[in-house]
Scaffold this motif. Structure first.
Motif, short mmCIF file in Angstrom:
data_model
loop_
_atom_site.label_atom_id
_atom_site.label_comp_id
_atom_site.label_asym_id
_atom_site.label_seq_id
_atom_site.Cartn_x
_atom_site.Cartn_y
_atom_site.Cartn_z
N ASP A 98 -27.06 -5.66 -121.36
CA ASP A 98 -27.87 -4.49 -121.01
C ASP A 98 -29.36 -4.79 -121.18
O ASP A 98 -30.10 -4.00 -121.77
CB ASP A 98 -27.46 -3.29 -121.87
CG ASP A 98 -27.59 -1.97 -121.12
OD1 ASP A 98 -27.24 -1.91 -119.92
OD2 ASP A 98 -28.04 -0.97 -121.73
N SER A 99 -29.76 -5.93 -120.64
CA SER A 99 -31.07 -6.47 -121.01
C SER A 99 -32.06 -6.47 -119.86
O SER A 99 -31.71 -6.33 -118.68
CB SER A 99 -30.91 -7.92 -121.52
OG SER A 99 -30.66 -8.79 -120.43
N ASN A 100 -33.30 -6.66 -120.23
CA ASN A 100 -34.33 -7.04 -119.28
C ASN A 100 -34.12 -8.50 -118.92
O ASN A 100 -33.46 -9.25 -119.65
CB ASN A 100 -35.71 -6.86 -119.92
CG ASN A 100 -35.95 -5.44 -120.36
OD1 ASN A 100 -35.55 -5.06 -121.46
ND2 ASN A 100 -36.59 -4.64 -119.53
N VAL A 101 -34.69 -8.91 -117.80
CA VAL A 101 -34.62 -10.31 -117.39
C VAL A 101 -36.03 -10.79 -117.06
O VAL A 101 -36.87 -10.00 -116.62
CB VAL A 101 -33.68 -10.49 -116.17
CG1 VAL A 101 -32.23 -10.23 -116.57
CG2 VAL A 101 -34.10 -9.61 -115.01
N PRO A 102 -36.30 -12.07 -117.28
CA PRO A 102 -37.65 -12.55 -117.04
C PRO A 102 -37.94 -12.78 -115.56
O PRO A 102 -37.04 -13.11 -114.78
CB PRO A 102 -37.68 -13.89 -117.81
CG PRO A 102 -36.26 -14.37 -117.76
CD PRO A 102 -35.43 -13.12 -117.85
N ALA A 103 -39.18 -12.59 -115.19
CA ALA A 103 -39.69 -12.97 -113.88
C ALA A 103 -40.99 -13.72 -114.10
O ALA A 103 -41.82 -13.28 -114.92
CB ALA A 103 -39.91 -11.75 -112.99
N ASP A 104 -41.15 -14.84 -113.45
CA ASP A 104 -42.33 -15.68 -113.68
C ASP A 104 -43.62 -14.88 -113.48
O ASP A 104 -43.80 -14.22 -112.46
CB ASP A 104 -42.29 -16.87 -112.72
CG ASP A 104 -43.38 -17.88 -113.03
OD1 ASP A 104 -43.45 -18.33 -114.19
OD2 ASP A 104 -44.17 -18.22 -112.12
N GLY A 105 -44.48 -14.94 -114.50
CA GLY A 105 -45.77 -14.27 -114.43
C GLY A 105 -45.75 -12.80 -114.78
O GLY A 105 -46.79 -12.14 -114.76
N GLU A 106 -44.55 -12.26 -115.10
CA GLU A 106 -44.44 -10.85 -115.45
C GLU A 106 -43.99 -10.70 -116.90
O GLU A 106 -43.34 -11.58 -117.46
CB GLU A 106 -43.45 -10.14 -114.52
CG GLU A 106 -43.89 -10.15 -113.06
CD GLU A 106 -42.94 -9.39 -112.16
OE1 GLU A 106 -42.00 -8.75 -112.68
OE2 GLU A 106 -43.15 -9.43 -110.94
N SER A 107 -44.32 -9.56 -117.49
CA SER A 107 -43.99 -9.29 -118.89
C SER A 107 -42.95 -8.19 -118.98
O SER A 107 -42.58 -7.56 -117.97
CB SER A 107 -45.26 -8.86 -119.64
OG SER A 107 -45.70 -7.59 -119.16
N PHE A 108 -42.48 -7.92 -120.20
CA PHE A 108 -41.64 -6.75 -120.44
C PHE A 108 -42.37 -5.49 -119.99
O PHE A 108 -41.80 -4.61 -119.34
CB PHE A 108 -41.30 -6.69 -121.93
CG PHE A 108 -40.50 -5.48 -122.35
CD1 PHE A 108 -39.12 -5.53 -122.40
CD2 PHE A 108 -41.13 -4.29 -122.71
CE1 PHE A 108 -38.37 -4.42 -122.79
CE2 PHE A 108 -40.40 -3.18 -123.12
CZ PHE A 108 -39.02 -3.25 -123.15
N ASP A 192 -33.32 -2.81 -110.38
CA ASP A 192 -33.42 -3.48 -109.08
C ASP A 192 -33.50 -4.99 -109.21
O ASP A 192 -32.91 -5.73 -108.41
CB ASP A 192 -34.64 -2.96 -108.31
CG ASP A 192 -34.47 -1.52 -107.84
OD1 ASP A 192 -33.32 -1.02 -107.84
OD2 ASP A 192 -35.49 -0.89 -107.48
N ASP A 193 -34.24 -5.48 -110.21
CA ASP A 193 -34.38 -6.93 -110.36
C ASP A 193 -33.05 -7.56 -110.77
O ASP A 193 -32.69 -8.65 -110.29
CB ASP A 193 -35.50 -7.30 -111.34
CG ASP A 193 -35.38 -6.62 -112.70
OD1 ASP A 193 -34.57 -5.68 -112.86
OD2 ASP A 193 -36.11 -7.03 -113.62
N VAL A 194 -32.29 -6.87 -111.62
CA VAL A 194 -30.97 -7.38 -112.00
C VAL A 194 -30.01 -7.32 -110.82
O VAL A 194 -29.24 -8.26 -110.57
CB VAL A 194 -30.41 -6.59 -113.21
CG1 VAL A 194 -28.96 -6.98 -113.48
CG2 VAL A 194 -31.27 -6.84 -114.44
N ALA A 195 -30.05 -6.23 -110.06
CA ALA A 195 -29.17 -6.10 -108.89
C ALA A 195 -29.40 -7.24 -107.91
O ALA A 195 -28.44 -7.77 -107.32
CB ALA A 195 -29.41 -4.75 -108.22
N LYS A 196 -30.65 -7.63 -107.73
CA LYS A 196 -30.94 -8.76 -106.84
C LYS A 196 -30.35 -10.05 -107.37
O LYS A 196 -29.77 -10.84 -106.62
CB LYS A 196 -32.46 -8.89 -106.66
CG LYS A 196 -32.86 -9.97 -105.67
CD LYS A 196 -34.37 -10.00 -105.47
CE LYS A 196 -34.76 -11.08 -104.47
NZ LYS A 196 -36.24 -11.11 -104.26
#
Length: 233
Positions: A98-108, A192-196
């Motif tokens: 049930d987590s956040n996921v990293p994206a390059d150049g982006e923060s929590f 949305d980012d996890v769904a992708k």
């Protein structure tokens, strides 16, 4: 069997996994529950997000672990996702709880529901820390009163820099072998980012009918899902 390295979400330490670890060990796995810098008994240490990535990588390298399954809950999915690509062939797979996921150049903070400035203001107003959980934050999450008391009682202010520093990824996260556990009481659909990411052939979705802290509300079921994930990698 796998070696699980477990990082809990914001405000929490290794103690958050106390009811999950025995279940994993009974199934024959190795376990390394982590307290990240700036939290728990490491509260005195200054920490940014890359400090937490290094904490996880160091744990793997210090114990010379192989067949590693990294587990990231909530905020800790961000440093875990970065550490996963940095431990090379030691990695078996990743479990995002049930987590956040990293994206390059982006923060929590980049994905904070009220916008990054709102979270940054909360942190600045609390001396550079994200204020810890309250009992009200835990309502509707499938927790008993005793579980809420334990969760809230163990929570401490979370170092703000870990939430505002950007992630650094060298390759697409979707290339990692991963299981994403969605806790339905915290929202019926992945972000949305996890769904992708879940469109990748390397990722799979598992749903749990509980809230955002399944290591407290359903530790045995969570351990079972982790065991099945490790067996699939």
């Amino acid at each position: 069997m796998a070696n699980f390295v477990l990082a809990a979400g914001a405000w929490l330490g290794s103690w958050a996994w106390d009811e999950v670890v025995p279940e994993l060990r009974a199934a024959g796995h190795g376990t390394c529950p982590l307290t990240l810098s700036g939290l728990g008994d490491r509260q005195h240490m200054r920490a940014g997000q890359q400090t937490h990535v290094r904490d996880i990588v160091d744990e793997v390298e210090r114990h010379d672990l192989r067949d590693v399954v990294l587990v990231g809950h909530s905020y800790s999915g961000i440093p875990v996702g970065q550490a996963a690509e940095r431990i090379g062939d030691r990695l078996a797979g990743v479990v995002f709880v049930d987590s956040n996921v990293p994206a390059d150049g982006e923060s929590f903070a980049s994905h904070w529901w009220q916008g990054p400035a709102a979270l940054e203001a909360l942190i600045a107003g609390n001396g550079g820390f994200w204020a810890p959980l309250t009992a009200a934050d835990c309502e509707g999450q499938g927790l008993t009163g005793e579980q809420i008391a334990r969760l809230v009682g163990g929570s401490i202010p979370h170092p703000g820099a870990t939430l505002t520093e950007p992630a650094v990824l060298a390759r697409p996260l979707g290339e990692l072998p991963a299981t994403y556990i969605k806790c339905l009481l915290d929202g019926p659909e992945p972000s949305d980012d996890v769904a992708k990411l879940l469109t990748s052939e390397h990722w799979r979705l598992v749903e749990m009918n509980t809230g955002h802290w399944p290591m407290f509300s359903q530790p045995r079921e969570l351990a079972r899902i982790m065991h099945e994930a490790a067996s699939a990698y």
